[in-house]
Design a protein around this motif. Structure first.
Motif, PDB file in Angstrom:
ATOM      1  N   ASP A   1      61.562  59.104  11.132  1.00 36.36           N
ATOM      2  CA  ASP A   1      60.196  59.361  11.593  1.00 36.36           C
ATOM      3  C   ASP A   1      59.216  58.323  11.043  1.00 36.36           C
ATOM      4  OD1 ASP A   1      60.974  61.768  12.878  1.00 36.36           O
ATOM      5  OD2 ASP A   1      60.623  62.933  11.040  1.00 36.36           O
ATOM      6  N   GLY A   2      59.644  57.549  10.059  1.00 31.70           N
ATOM      7  CA  GLY A   2      58.767  56.600   9.375  1.00 31.70           C
ATOM      8  C   GLY A   2      57.918  55.730  10.293  1.00 31.70           C
ATOM      9  N   PRO A   3      58.502  55.080  11.312  1.00 29.49           N
ATOM     10  CA  PRO A   3      57.682  54.227  12.174  1.00 29.49           C
ATOM     11  C   PRO A   3      56.564  54.978  12.906  1.00 29.49           C
ATOM     12  CG  PRO A   3      60.005  53.678  12.429  1.00 29.49           C
ATOM     13  CD  PRO A   3      59.947  54.939  11.591  1.00 29.49           C
ATOM     14  N   ILE A   4      56.843  56.192  13.360  1.00 28.75           N
ATOM     15  CA  ILE A   4      55.830  56.992  14.072  1.00 28.75           C
ATOM     16  C   ILE A   4      54.727  57.407  13.114  1.00 28.75           C
ATOM     17  CG2 ILE A   4      55.434  59.191  15.262  1.00 28.75           C
ATOM     18  CD1 ILE A   4      58.393  58.868  16.286  1.00 28.75           C
ATOM     19  N   LEU A   5      55.089  57.856  11.920  1.00 25.53           N
ATOM     20  CA  LEU A   5      54.106  58.300  10.937  1.00 25.53           C
ATOM     21  C   LEU A   5      53.241  57.136  10.477  1.00 25.53           C
ATOM     22  CD1 LEU A   5      56.359  60.703   8.820  1.00 25.53           C
ATOM     23  CD2 LEU A   5      55.096  61.180  10.924  1.00 25.53           C
ATOM     24  N   CYS A   6      53.871  56.012  10.240  1.00 27.95           N
ATOM     25  CA  CYS A   6      53.141  54.825   9.805  1.00 27.95           C
ATOM     26  C   CYS A   6      52.159  54.372  10.887  1.00 27.95           C
ATOM     27  CB  CYS A   6      54.119  53.706   9.455  1.00 27.95           C
ATOM     28  SG  CYS A   6      53.325  52.212   8.819  1.00 27.95           S
ATOM     29  N   ALA A   7      52.604  54.321  12.136  1.00 22.05           N
ATOM     30  CA  ALA A   7      51.739  53.880  13.234  1.00 22.05           C
ATOM     31  C   ALA A   7      50.533  54.809  13.389  1.00 22.05           C
ATOM     32  CB  ALA A   7      52.534  53.814  14.535  1.00 22.05           C
ATOM     33  N   ALA A   8      50.758  56.119  13.247  1.00 19.27           N
ATOM     34  CA  ALA A   8      49.649  57.072  13.359  1.00 19.27           C
ATOM     35  C   ALA A   8      48.635  56.853  12.236  1.00 19.27           C
ATOM     36  CB  ALA A   8      50.179  58.502  13.332  1.00 19.27           C
ATOM     37  N   GLU A   9      49.129  56.677  11.013  1.00 21.74           N
ATOM     38  CA  GLU A   9      48.215  56.445   9.894  1.00 21.74           C
ATOM     39  C   GLU A   9      47.482  55.116  10.038  1.00 21.74           C
ATOM     40  OE1 GLU A   9      49.019  57.382   5.860  1.00 21.74           O
ATOM     41  OE2 GLU A   9      50.155  59.194   6.375  1.00 21.74           O
ATOM     42  N   GLN A  10      48.154  54.106  10.566  1.00 25.71           N
ATOM     43  CA  GLN A  10      47.474  52.824  10.776  1.00 25.71           C
ATOM     44  C   GLN A  10      46.321  52.973  11.761  1.00 25.71           C
ATOM     45  OE1 GLN A  10      50.946  50.489  11.829  1.00 25.71           O
ATOM     46  NE2 GLN A  10      50.973  49.484   9.820  1.00 25.71           N
ATOM     47  N   ARG A  11      46.539  53.750  12.826  1.00 26.54           N
ATOM     48  CA  ARG A  11      45.466  53.976  13.819  1.00 26.54           C
ATOM     49  C   ARG A  11      44.301  54.734  13.188  1.00 26.54           C
ATOM     50  NH1 ARG A  11      47.905  56.680  18.908  1.00 26.54           N
ATOM     51  NH2 ARG A  11      45.726  56.686  19.545  1.00 26.54           N
ATOM     52  N   ILE A  12      44.595  55.736  12.395  1.00 25.10           N
ATOM     53  CA  ILE A  12      43.532  56.529  11.775  1.00 25.10           C
ATOM     54  C   ILE A  12      42.830  55.734  10.681  1.00 25.10           C
ATOM     55  CG2 ILE A  12      43.062  58.613  10.422  1.00 25.10           C
ATOM     56  CD1 ILE A  12      45.337  59.933  12.081  1.00 25.10           C
ATOM     57  N   ALA A  13      43.595  54.951   9.935  1.00 25.18           N
ATOM     58  CA  ALA A  13      43.009  54.143   8.858  1.00 25.18           C
ATOM     59  C   ALA A  13      42.045  53.094   9.399  1.00 25.18           C
ATOM     60  CB  ALA A  13      44.119  53.473   8.037  1.00 25.18           C
ATOM     61  N   ALA A  14      42.150  52.752  10.666  1.00 22.94           N
ATOM     62  CA  ALA A  14      41.230  51.791  11.275  1.00 22.94           C
ATOM     63  C   ALA A  14      39.830  52.375  11.459  1.00 22.94           C
ATOM     64  CB  ALA A  14      41.785  51.319  12.621  1.00 22.94           C
ATOM     65  N   ILE A  15      39.697  53.692  11.342  1.00 17.09           N
ATOM     66  CA  ILE A  15      38.398  54.358  11.443  1.00 17.09           C
ATOM     67  C   ILE A  15      37.832  54.442  10.026  1.00 17.09           C
ATOM     68  CG2 ILE A  15      37.166  56.459  12.118  1.00 17.09           C
ATOM     69  CD1 ILE A  15      39.682  57.047  13.938  1.00 17.09           C
TER      70      ILE A  15
ATOM     71  N   ARG B   1      53.076  50.525   5.249  1.00 18.39           N
ATOM     72  CA  ARG B   1      54.358  49.913   5.613  1.00 18.39           C
ATOM     73  C   ARG B   1      55.389  50.997   5.955  1.00 18.39           C
ATOM     74  NH1 ARG B   1      51.663  45.881   5.681  1.00 18.39           N
ATOM     75  NH2 ARG B   1      51.550  44.263   4.122  1.00 18.39           N
ATOM     76  N   VAL B   2      56.135  50.754   7.019  1.00 16.43           N
ATOM     77  CA  VAL B   2      57.155  51.697   7.470  1.00 16.43           C
ATOM     78  C   VAL B   2      58.146  52.006   6.352  1.00 16.43           C
ATOM     79  CG1 VAL B   2      59.085  52.046   9.074  1.00 16.43           C
ATOM     80  CG2 VAL B   2      56.935  51.066   9.898  1.00 16.43           C
ATOM     81  N   ALA B   3      58.588  51.002   5.627  1.00 18.92           N
ATOM     82  CA  ALA B   3      59.576  51.211   4.562  1.00 18.92           C
ATOM     83  C   ALA B   3      59.066  52.180   3.505  1.00 18.92           C
ATOM     84  CB  ALA B   3      59.945  49.878   3.919  1.00 18.92           C
ATOM     85  N   ALA B   4      57.779  52.137   3.215  1.00 17.79           N
ATOM     86  CA  ALA B   4      57.204  53.047   2.221  1.00 17.79           C
ATOM     87  C   ALA B   4      57.246  54.496   2.715  1.00 17.79           C
ATOM     88  CB  ALA B   4      55.769  52.639   1.900  1.00 17.79           C
ATOM     89  N   PHE B   5      57.062  54.706   4.012  1.00 18.69           N
ATOM     90  CA  PHE B   5      57.137  56.060   4.563  1.00 18.69           C
ATOM     91  C   PHE B   5      58.556  56.597   4.436  1.00 18.69           C
ATOM     92  CE2 PHE B   5      53.104  54.828   6.159  1.00 18.69           C
ATOM     93  CZ  PHE B   5      52.405  55.991   6.439  1.00 18.69           C
ATOM     94  N   ALA B   6      59.539  55.783   4.801  1.00 14.71           N
ATOM     95  CA  ALA B   6      60.938  56.210   4.710  1.00 14.71           C
ATOM     96  C   ALA B   6      61.325  56.520   3.264  1.00 14.71           C
ATOM     97  CB  ALA B   6      61.854  55.133   5.290  1.00 14.71           C
ATOM     98  N   GLU B   7      60.877  55.690   2.331  1.00 16.52           N
ATOM     99  CA  GLU B   7      61.189  55.905   0.913  1.00 16.52           C
ATOM    100  C   GLU B   7      60.563  57.202   0.405  1.00 16.52           C
ATOM    101  OE1 GLU B   7      62.645  55.658  -2.867  1.00 16.52           O
ATOM    102  OE2 GLU B   7      63.256  54.521  -1.109  1.00 16.52           O
ATOM    103  N   ARG B   8      59.326  57.459   0.783  1.00 14.89           N
ATOM    104  CA  ARG B   8      58.648  58.678   0.338  1.00 14.89           C
ATOM    105  C   ARG B   8      59.332  59.918   0.912  1.00 14.89           C
ATOM    106  NH1 ARG B   8      52.184  59.551   1.097  1.00 14.89           N
ATOM    107  NH2 ARG B   8      51.826  60.691  -0.827  1.00 14.89           N
ATOM    108  N   ILE B   9      59.723  59.857   2.168  1.00 11.84           N
ATOM    109  CA  ILE B   9      60.438  60.978   2.786  1.00 11.84           C
ATOM    110  C   ILE B   9      61.733  61.239   2.030  1.00 11.84           C
ATOM    111  CG2 ILE B   9      61.710  61.693   4.863  1.00 11.84           C
ATOM    112  CD1 ILE B   9      59.494  60.109   6.466  1.00 11.84           C
ATOM    113  N   ARG B  10      62.469  60.195   1.711  1.00  9.47           N
ATOM    114  CA  ARG B  10      63.738  60.328   0.976  1.00  9.47           C
ATOM    115  C   ARG B  10      63.500  60.945  -0.407  1.00  9.47           C
ATOM    116  NH1 ARG B  10      65.628  55.892   2.363  1.00  9.47           N
ATOM    117  NH2 ARG B  10      64.565  54.533   0.884  1.00  9.47           N
TER     118      ARG B  10
END
Length: 181
Positions: A14-28, A40-49
């Motif tokens: 799910d990391g890429p989807i979660l990261c992309a959503a946060e990137q869109r929101i962080a732009a506000i 970064r996508v890798a950071a999302f995957a690591e945190r989930i793990r």
């Protein structure tokens, strides 16, 4: 009317989807502390793990599409703080706000916490101007504990106030209650 959502543990995929959503929101400006280029996508995957064993990382799905996610994690590794968790992230994805996603995620996070006797306190920080989120947290028993002026600095040089809120498990006395006994 609250829609039905499927709430499930986050998967590393799910990391890429979660990261992309946060990137869109962080732009506000002011919505998230992170800037889009810091996520970064890798950071999302690591945190989930990591949280699979020690915390709670959830996603909300509607018709098979992820529409939100939330993270509840220990504040650290110190024994004296083992009972304290932080709501590190609560994100309703763009286009899904105002549809009950946050409520569905909070219900499941709180169920998870209440089933674990070692979770006695949950802390969070929320921007003062985010009244929708503040009302949601209050609905689940979080109370205001502090105010951090000039905590979040925006790109234009202006500042936002962060508020500290906390929830205590039933049977857990607050500091003010303990001081009066």
């Amino acid at each position: 009317m609250q829609k039905e959502y499927h709430i499930r543990p986050a998967l590393e995929t799910d990391g890429p989807i979660l990261c992309a959503a946060e990137q869109r929101i962080a732009a506000i400006p002011g919505r998230l502390v992170s800037h889009p280029d810091e996520l970064r996508v890798a950071a999302f995957a690591e945190r989930i793990r990591l949280l699979d064993e020690i915390g709670c990382y959830l996603v909300a799905e509607k018709d098979g599409v992820i529409v939100g996610h939330a993270v509840l994690e220990p504040v650290g590794s110190r024994k004296a703080l083992a009972h304290v968790f932080t709501l590190a992230s609560m994100v309703v994805h763009p286009g899904s706000q105002g549809q009950g996603v946050g409520t569905a995620l909070m219900q499941e996070l709180m169920r998870w916490a209440q089933q674990r006797p070692h979770v006695e306190r949950i802390e969070l920080r929320v921007r003062e101007q985010n009244t929708v989120a503040r009302q949601l947290y209050e609905k689940f028993g979080f109370v205001l504990e502090g105010r951090f002026d000039k905590r979040v600095k925006l790109a234009d040089g202006s500042y936002l106030v962060d508020l500290m809120m906390a929830w205590l498990a039933s049977g857990t006395a607050s500091a003010s209650t303990q001081a009066s006994t």
